[in-house]
Write a protein that holds these residues in place. Structure first.
Motif, mmCIF file in Angstrom:
data_model
loop_
_atom_site.group_PDB
_atom_site.id
_atom_site.type_symbol
_atom_site.label_atom_id
_atom_site.label_comp_id
_atom_site.label_asym_id
_atom_site.label_seq_id
_atom_site.Cartn_x
_atom_site.Cartn_y
_atom_site.Cartn_z
ATOM 1 N N THR A 154 4.942 -0.619 -10.825
ATOM 2 C CA THR A 154 5.773 -0.507 -9.618
ATOM 3 C C THR A 154 5.149 0.463 -8.628
ATOM 4 O OG1 THR A 154 7.716 -0.804 -11.048
ATOM 5 C CG2 THR A 154 8.122 0.006 -8.819
ATOM 6 N N ASN A 155 5.126 0.064 -7.362
ATOM 7 C CA ASN A 155 4.718 0.985 -6.286
ATOM 8 C C ASN A 155 5.966 1.639 -5.706
ATOM 9 O OD1 ASN A 155 2.011 -1.035 -4.813
ATOM 10 N ND2 ASN A 155 2.104 0.164 -6.676
ATOM 11 N N PRO A 156 5.829 2.843 -5.155
ATOM 12 C CA PRO A 156 6.992 3.516 -4.564
ATOM 13 C C PRO A 156 7.330 2.909 -3.206
ATOM 14 C CG PRO A 156 5.090 4.993 -4.729
ATOM 15 C CD PRO A 156 4.616 3.661 -5.099
ATOM 16 N N GLU A 157 7.822 1.705 -3.228
ATOM 17 C CA GLU A 157 7.989 0.938 -1.996
ATOM 18 C C GLU A 157 9.108 -0.074 -2.266
ATOM 19 O OE1 GLU A 157 7.475 -2.534 0.147
ATOM 20 O OE2 GLU A 157 6.512 -2.455 -1.787
ATOM 21 N N VAL A 158 9.955 -0.354 -1.268
ATOM 22 C CA VAL A 158 11.185 -1.122 -1.534
ATOM 23 C C VAL A 158 10.942 -2.503 -2.144
ATOM 24 C CG1 VAL A 158 12.818 0.019 0.016
ATOM 25 C CG2 VAL A 158 11.323 -1.746 0.929
ATOM 26 N N TYR A 198 1.033 6.339 -6.250
ATOM 27 C CA TYR A 198 1.977 7.397 -5.894
ATOM 28 C C TYR A 198 1.254 8.456 -5.073
ATOM 29 C CZ TYR A 198 6.075 10.385 -6.694
ATOM 30 O OH TYR A 198 7.218 11.143 -6.544
ATOM 31 N N ASP A 199 1.858 8.817 -3.941
ATOM 32 C CA ASP A 199 1.228 9.791 -3.057
ATOM 33 C C ASP A 199 2.168 10.994 -2.895
ATOM 34 O OD1 ASP A 199 0.175 11.254 -0.947
ATOM 35 O OD2 ASP A 199 -0.505 9.480 0.154
ATOM 36 N N PRO A 200 1.971 12.027 -3.704
ATOM 37 C CA PRO A 200 2.907 13.165 -3.706
ATOM 38 C C PRO A 200 3.064 13.810 -2.333
ATOM 39 C CG PRO A 200 1.378 13.337 -5.545
ATOM 40 C CD PRO A 200 0.870 12.233 -4.669
ATOM 41 N N ALA A 201 1.996 13.809 -1.517
ATOM 42 C CA ALA A 201 2.106 14.441 -0.194
ATOM 43 C C ALA A 201 3.090 13.668 0.688
ATOM 44 C CB ALA A 201 0.730 14.507 0.462
ATOM 45 N N ARG A 202 3.016 12.340 0.616
ATOM 46 C CA ARG A 202 3.952 11.538 1.414
ATOM 47 C C ARG A 202 5.371 11.646 0.864
ATOM 48 N NH1 ARG A 202 2.040 5.918 3.645
ATOM 49 N NH2 ARG A 202 3.406 6.685 5.293
ATOM 50 N N VAL A 203 5.495 11.784 -0.449
ATOM 51 C CA VAL A 203 6.819 11.982 -1.043
ATOM 52 C C VAL A 203 7.417 13.279 -0.515
ATOM 53 C CG1 VAL A 203 8.049 12.441 -3.201
ATOM 54 C CG2 VAL A 203 6.318 10.639 -3.124
ATOM 55 N N PRO A 229 -1.610 8.411 -9.486
ATOM 56 C CA PRO A 229 -1.634 8.780 -8.070
ATOM 57 C C PRO A 229 -2.536 7.850 -7.264
ATOM 58 C CG PRO A 229 -3.029 10.263 -9.329
ATOM 59 C CD PRO A 229 -2.366 9.362 -10.329
ATOM 60 N N GLU A 230 -2.199 7.685 -6.000
ATOM 61 C CA GLU A 230 -3.077 6.963 -5.070
ATOM 62 C C GLU A 230 -4.433 7.653 -5.124
ATOM 63 O OE1 GLU A 230 -2.127 4.454 -2.242
ATOM 64 O OE2 GLU A 230 -4.248 4.334 -2.716
ATOM 65 N N SER A 231 -5.482 6.888 -5.300
ATOM 66 C CA SER A 231 -6.776 7.542 -5.510
ATOM 67 C C SER A 231 -7.915 6.640 -5.071
ATOM 68 C CB SER A 231 -6.911 7.888 -6.997
ATOM 69 O OG SER A 231 -8.250 8.188 -7.326
ATOM 70 N N GLU A 232 -8.888 7.250 -4.432
ATOM 71 C CA GLU A 232 -10.050 6.475 -3.987
ATOM 72 C C GLU A 232 -10.871 5.966 -5.168
ATOM 73 O OE1 GLU A 232 -12.264 8.894 -1.316
ATOM 74 O OE2 GLU A 232 -10.730 8.807 0.249
ATOM 75 N N GLN A 241 -8.383 11.627 -10.905
ATOM 76 C CA GLN A 241 -6.980 11.830 -11.268
ATOM 77 C C GLN A 241 -6.380 10.544 -11.806
ATOM 78 O OE1 GLN A 241 -4.746 13.538 -8.055
ATOM 79 N NE2 GLN A 241 -5.692 15.543 -8.331
ATOM 80 N N ALA A 242 -6.744 9.406 -11.189
ATOM 81 C CA ALA A 242 -6.195 8.130 -11.656
ATOM 82 C C ALA A 242 -6.637 7.855 -13.094
ATOM 83 C CB ALA A 242 -6.627 6.998 -10.735
ATOM 84 N N GLY A 243 -7.918 8.108 -13.375
ATOM 85 C CA GLY A 243 -8.428 7.904 -14.730
ATOM 86 C C GLY A 243 -7.696 8.776 -15.741
#
Lengths: 272, 93
Positions: free
Chosen positions: A142-146, A182-187, A211-214, A233-235
């Motif tokens: 799930t993405n943090p999106e409606v 997941y992008d904690p800064a945007r949260v 987390p959202e990660s390049e 971080q994603a790994g």
């Protein structure tokens, strides 16, 4: 008996294949004999994410139609020796899969493997229904999106009514929530659904937060599951999720925004 | 953004859209979870209402509109049936 795990989401593009590749690789790294099956017939992509696209000879449709033996179609991973990949067909359509055919493949794989991961296609059509039908456990990405949260809720309803466990009135499919991108800064800025909100709405146990990660795009560019990138971080988040899946207790990481100092604000530091 | 704000590290004031997302999801999912259990009753309801009204008044089945507005605590079901005016009814007879 092998455990059958479906990686599903309803919505497309949320990270099912990325997560299937990462979790399968992680389970195999933990010494579990693992096979990951691509159920997205006609739009195969797991082979690319796993970096085995040039080694595909036969696929699941060939096996079901009797044109190839299962062990001819299985691709042994060269990085982790307990990992195999069963690709989807690229040329056939999803009607080439049948419930009986899939059942046969899963039963045969059950003899040799500890975990069978089913990478579901998007949607709630035949391919997705077959991917989840035989599941003992489900990882709902799930993405943090409606729209993603809504579709996850929908697919949870399908798991609870249309899986074999539901039809046979056995114990329900064990559900796990995997939040990706997941992008904690945007949260923190109130622009993105909080982890607590998603859990509050879906009400299933949390397996992990990626987390959202390049590094995810870099991993898919090179065909190396992102879990093999221990620096990212994603790994690391996928590694934690796999450990939790295997019963270990790991605190959630990367869910708080990193405090940025003056210089990184000025030069715009990015997440690894 | 003013320079002062930049140095203090303050974000520009943005509306908290995430809370709207949560609220909208909670409402829509509450309804979807209920309707998942039963079949969608609206088409059947519409058909039955048309049949019932047609017993008493000559109506055009295409001029019946059923709409549902889902809310958190309260939902409204609006049924609009267009009845033929007296002139139209006379012409018909």
């Amino acid at each position: 008996m092998a455990q059958v795990i479906v990686v599903t989401s309803g919505k497309g593009g949320v990270g099912k294949t990325t997560s299937s590749a990462a979790v399968a690789t992680g389970l195999a790294q933990a010494g579990k004999k693992t096979v990951v099956i691509d159920f997205d017939v006609g739009l195969r992509n797991l082979d690319l994410i796993m970096g085995v696209e040039r080694r595909v000879v036969f696929d699941i449709v060939n096996v079901i139609s009797g044109e190839a033996k299962l062990n001819q179609a299985l691709i042994r991973d060269k990085r982790v020796d307990t990992l195999s990949i069963l690709p989807a067909s690229q040329t056939r359509d999803k009607d080439a899969l049948t419930k009986e055919g899939v059942k046969g493949v899963i039963e045969e794989l059950s003899k040799d493997f500890d975990y069978i991961l089913c990478d579901s296609p998007a949607g709630i059509e035949k391919g997705a229904l077959l991917a989840l039908y035989f599941a003992d456990q489900a990882i709902v990405v799930t993405n943090p999106e409606v729209s993603s949260v809504r579709d996850s809720d929908r697919i949870l309803g399908v798991l609870q009514s249309k899986s074999r466990r539901a039809e046979e009135k056995r114990d329900p499919v064990k559900e796990h929530l995997l939040v990706t991108r997941y992008d904690p800064a945007r949260v923190e800025r109130g622009e993105m659904l909080k982890l607590d909100d998603i859990q509050d709405i879906l009400r299933i146990p949390l397996l992990g937060v990626i987390p959202e990660s390049e590094s995810v795009l870099k991993a898919s560019n090179t065909g190396n599951p992102v879990i093999l990138d221990g620096e990212s971080q994603a790994g690391q988040a996928y590694k934690d999720a796999v450990s939790r899946f295997l019963g270990e207790d790991r605190p959630m990481r990367f869910i708080e925004a990193e405090k940025k100092g003056f210089l990184s604000r000025l030069f715009g530091g990015r997440a690894a | 953004m003013s320079w002062l704000k930049f140095f203090r590290g303050k974000q520009e004031e943005t509306p908290q859209t995430a809370s709207q997302a949560k609220e909208r999801l909670q409402i829509v999912l509450a309804h979807e979870r209920i309707s998942r259990k039963g079949e969608d009753f609206l088409p059947k309801l519409q058909k039955e209402i048309v049949e019932l009204v047609a017993k008493h008044v000559a109506i055009d089945a295409g001029r019946v509109n059923v709409s549902l507005e889902r809310g958190g605590d309260l939902s409204t079901l609006a049924i609009a049936v267009e009845l033929p005016g007296p002139e139209q009814a006379q012409r018909a007879s």
